[in-house]
Scaffold this motif. Structure first.
Motif, PDB file in Angstrom:
ATOM      1  N   ASP A  96      14.808  69.920  18.678  1.00  0.00           N
ATOM      2  CA  ASP A  96      15.676  68.750  18.636  1.00  0.00           C
ATOM      3  C   ASP A  96      15.000  67.569  17.955  1.00  0.00           C
ATOM      4  O   ASP A  96      15.660  66.705  17.384  1.00  0.00           O
ATOM      5  CB  ASP A  96      16.094  68.352  20.061  1.00  0.00           C
ATOM      6  CG  ASP A  96      16.986  69.412  20.697  1.00  0.00           C
ATOM      7  OD1 ASP A  96      17.705  70.101  19.946  1.00  0.00           O
ATOM      8  OD2 ASP A  96      16.940  69.573  21.927  1.00  0.00           O
ATOM      9  N   SER A  97      13.670  67.482  18.025  1.00  0.00           N
ATOM     10  CA  SER A  97      12.918  66.428  17.357  1.00  0.00           C
ATOM     11  C   SER A  97      11.529  66.953  17.035  1.00  0.00           C
ATOM     12  O   SER A  97      11.049  67.896  17.666  1.00  0.00           O
ATOM     13  CB  SER A  97      12.833  65.171  18.231  1.00  0.00           C
ATOM     14  OG  SER A  97      12.119  65.440  19.420  1.00  0.00           O
ATOM     15  N   LEU A  98      10.886  66.346  16.035  1.00  0.00           N
ATOM     16  CA  LEU A  98       9.554  66.770  15.621  1.00  0.00           C
ATOM     17  C   LEU A  98       8.722  65.539  15.335  1.00  0.00           C
ATOM     18  O   LEU A  98       9.089  64.695  14.512  1.00  0.00           O
ATOM     19  CB  LEU A  98       9.645  67.660  14.368  1.00  0.00           C
ATOM     20  CG  LEU A  98       8.325  68.205  13.822  1.00  0.00           C
ATOM     21  CD1 LEU A  98       7.660  69.124  14.848  1.00  0.00           C
ATOM     22  CD2 LEU A  98       8.554  68.943  12.512  1.00  0.00           C
ATOM     23  N   ASP A  99       7.599  65.396  16.019  1.00  0.00           N
ATOM     24  CA  ASP A  99       6.703  64.253  15.858  1.00  0.00           C
ATOM     25  C   ASP A  99       5.351  64.785  15.387  1.00  0.00           C
ATOM     26  O   ASP A  99       4.627  65.429  16.153  1.00  0.00           O
ATOM     27  CB  ASP A  99       6.569  63.499  17.190  1.00  0.00           C
ATOM     28  CG  ASP A  99       5.732  62.227  17.063  1.00  0.00           C
ATOM     29  OD1 ASP A  99       5.224  61.966  15.957  1.00  0.00           O
ATOM     30  OD2 ASP A  99       5.585  61.514  18.067  1.00  0.00           O
ATOM     31  N   ASN A 103      -1.399  65.224   9.042  1.00  0.00           N
ATOM     32  CA  ASN A 103      -0.868  65.687   7.769  1.00  0.00           C
ATOM     33  C   ASN A 103      -0.039  66.946   7.951  1.00  0.00           C
ATOM     34  O   ASN A 103      -0.279  67.731   8.861  1.00  0.00           O
ATOM     35  CB  ASN A 103      -2.005  65.958   6.782  1.00  0.00           C
ATOM     36  CG  ASN A 103      -2.788  64.689   6.451  1.00  0.00           C
ATOM     37  OD1 ASN A 103      -2.231  63.598   6.432  1.00  0.00           O
ATOM     38  ND2 ASN A 103      -4.071  64.835   6.194  1.00  0.00           N
ATOM     39  N   ALA A 104       0.920  67.164   7.058  1.00  0.00           N
ATOM     40  CA  ALA A 104       1.743  68.371   7.056  1.00  0.00           C
ATOM     41  C   ALA A 104       1.633  69.030   5.690  1.00  0.00           C
ATOM     42  O   ALA A 104       1.788  68.361   4.665  1.00  0.00           O
ATOM     43  CB  ALA A 104       3.201  68.044   7.375  1.00  0.00           C
ATOM     44  N   ASP A 105       1.349  70.313   5.673  1.00  0.00           N
ATOM     45  CA  ASP A 105       1.220  71.075   4.433  1.00  0.00           C
ATOM     46  C   ASP A 105       2.341  72.110   4.398  1.00  0.00           C
ATOM     47  O   ASP A 105       2.310  73.097   5.139  1.00  0.00           O
ATOM     48  CB  ASP A 105      -0.152  71.746   4.366  1.00  0.00           C
ATOM     49  CG  ASP A 105      -0.386  72.465   3.049  1.00  0.00           C
ATOM     50  OD1 ASP A 105       0.513  72.413   2.191  1.00  0.00           O
ATOM     51  OD2 ASP A 105      -1.454  73.078   2.878  1.00  0.00           O
TER      52      ASP A 105
END
Length: 213
Positions: A96-99, A103-105
């Motif tokens: 439902d949500s992403l925190d 960093n995101a690859d």
């Protein structure tokens, strides 16, 4: 030890741990402290199995004593594996949500079904060497910057540059004219033979062959 339905095995001075079968379900009931399931065998696993949907058995949770990983399964098919630097997920992550604090690859395609929000002074960087950047500065302006020396192309069958109040500034149409506006009023329009000016043309100098004067 053979006990009938609902007969309990009670452990602890205050009968804090009860084990029983109520005729429908089997229950381990802990009434205080933590409930700990452990094995002291070196490299041994703790495995939780249940029905595989077809009357057989399938793994659901595995605590791997040899690798330190915890593995989660869907009908015996591994979907999540913990590791020293995080987790590996096989398949789709739906939430439902992403925190994400770091960093995101992402190597695959990203699809958004709603608004993507960036804060002031955040940048969108494109190119192997980040040659193109899109940025909004809270202290100056919004900017599209090409740092690689290449031109910036804006393509479409018609290009419209408008103000926040939806007033026209520049309008260009494929195989047709380019129009320049002042306060939403057209002042210059290109034609197949040159340009048409609406109003007064002020210039410090005018040159030509004189044929159009």
């Amino acid at each position: 030890l053979d006990m009938p339905d609902s007969a309990e095995i009670k452990l602890g001075t205050g009968d804090d741990l009860n084990i029983y079968h109520n005729g429908i379900h089997s229950v381990i009931d802990n009434k205080t402290g933590n409930l700990i399931l452990r094995t002291d065998e070196s490299d041994a696993d703790i495995l939780l199995r249940s029905d595989d949907g077809s009357g057989g058995r399938a793994d659901y949770i595995l605590c791997d004593g040899s690798s330190g990983a915890v593995k989660l399964y869907y009908y015996g098919s591994q979907k999540l594996n913990t590791k020293s630097d995080g987790v590996d997920i096989t398949g789709e992550l739906q939430c439902d949500s992403l925190d994400v604090d770091g960093n995101a690859d992402i190597s695959g395609t990203v699809s958004f079904g709603s608004t993507v929000t960036f804060g002031s002074d955040d940048e969108i960087l494109l190119g192997n060497s980040q040659e193109l950047s899109l940025k909004y500065s809270s202290s100056s302006s919004a900017a599209i910057i090409s740092a690689g020396g290449n031109p910036i192309d804006i393509k479409g069958t018609a290009i419209r540059l408008k103000s926040n109040s939806d007033e026209n500034i520049i309008i260009g149409t494929t195989n047709d004219s380019v129009s320049l506006y002042y306060d939403n009023a057209k002042k210059l329009e290109t034609t197949n033979t040159g340009a048409t000016v609406t109003g007064t043309l002020a210039a410090t100098a005018v040159t030509g062959d004189g044929s159009g004067l």
